[in-house]
Design an enzyme around this catalytic site. Structure first.
Site, PDB file in Angstrom:
ATOM      1  CG  ASP A  73      -4.753  39.038  -5.225  1.00 11.36           C
ATOM      2  OD1 ASP A  73      -5.830  39.127  -4.596  1.00 11.36           O
ATOM      3  OD2 ASP A  73      -4.158  37.964  -5.414  1.00 11.36           O
ATOM      4  CD  GLU A  95       6.444  40.792  -4.307  1.00  9.57           C
ATOM      5  OE1 GLU A  95       6.097  41.728  -5.044  1.00  9.57           O
ATOM      6  OE2 GLU A  95       5.779  39.756  -4.161  1.00  9.57           O
ATOM      7  NE  ARG A 151      31.158  38.129  -6.304  1.00  6.54           N
ATOM      8  CZ  ARG A 151      31.694  37.994  -5.101  1.00  6.54           C
ATOM      9  NH1 ARG A 151      31.216  37.075  -4.259  1.00  6.54           N
ATOM     10  NH2 ARG A 151      32.692  38.771  -4.716  1.00  6.54           N
ATOM     11  CB  ALA A 185       3.065  37.342  -5.279  1.00  6.90           C
TER      12      ALA A 185
END
Length: 265
Positions: free
Chosen positions: A45, A123, A148, A162
């Site tokens: 990949d 991503e 936070r 992933a």
């Protein structure tokens, strides 16, 4: 048909690439590393991610196909011992392809520095080096939460299996035209509150992460690490562009998920 091959530097991948090149030339399929119609990645990949970024400027004109030389990947439909069958399928000149969403990433800076723009197949993440990250999360220009924690991950449906999955994100079928925001170790107590679960954002909406001013942010876009001073915010939406996979043979997505995470065979 014009074909380009992108491979990793593992010995097995290099051997498979040499064999594939011989088969392509034997069948009079043209090799073109600059303006191909089809890009074949040989490896895993990560190799296909590299191929995508290499040809991301030609997404309207090129489709991708993966040959894996190790473990089964989510972007690789063919095994290294199926090269003859693969080449024969190319000779049929099937024009079918399947397309999946991409993530449009725009980074803006304080001052007059120009914006940076990227496309992500898997991503994008935002983290700080050694301190808690503080950021405002806006959806369609309205404040959703003040985050936070260690960081945030924004993923495509194909990237949901992933890094997103490893931090508790949902697995999305790649046909869903949406993207996902997942928190990385958020702080939740009586003072600081976040939703604390992944959210799926429609293609008609957009996301902006406004960062507390600092010079130690690390932004990733797939395998690319971006170290930049004076980052003001990162803007995410579903891209106008899509990635196209040649569907000479395309494995059912949920079969891939089962093989990757559940099956013990």
């Amino acid at each position: 048909m014009k074909v380009a091959i992108v491979h990793n530097h593992e010995h097995k991948s290099s051997e498979v690439t040499r064999h594939l090149l011989l088969l392509l030339k034997k069948n009079n399929i043209e090799i073109d590393d600059h303006r191909p119609d089809l890009v074949i990645s040989v490896g895993g990949d990560g190799t296909l991610l590299s191929a995508f970024h290499r040809f991301s400027h030609r997404l309207d004109d090129v489709s991708f196909l993966g040959v894996h030389t190790g473990h089964l990947g989510f972007y690789t439909d063919w095994r290294d011992y199926e090269l003859e069958e693969l080449v024969q399928s190319l000779l049929v000149h099937q024009e079918k392809s399947i397309s999946y969403p991409l993530l449009d990433v725009k980074i803006s800076f304080h001052g007059n520095k120009p914006e940076k723009h990227f496309l992500a197949l898997n991503e994008s993440t935002i983290k700080r080096a050694n301190r808690t990250m503080v950021a405002d999360v806006l959806i369609k220009d309205e404040l959703f939460e003040k985050f936070r924690g260690d960081g945030l991950s924004v993923s495509t449906p194909t990237g949901s299996t992933a890094y997103n999955k490893s931090i508790g994100g949902a697995v999305l079928h790649p046909s869903i035209n949406a993207f996902q925001l997942a928190e990385i170790a958020s702080l939740n107590n009586r003072v600081f509150r976040t939703l604390g679960s992944p959210i799926v954002i429609a293609h008609t909406e957009w996301l902006e992460i406004k960062l507390q001013e600092s010079n130690d942010y690390l932004i990733t876009v797939d395998q690319l690490d971006i170290y930049q001073d004076d980052i003001k915010s990162i803007y995410y939406r579903i891209a106008d562009e899509r990635i196209h996979f040649a569907s000479y043979r395309h494995m059912h997505f949920w079969h891939r998920v089962k093989d990757a995470f559940i099956s013990e065979d």
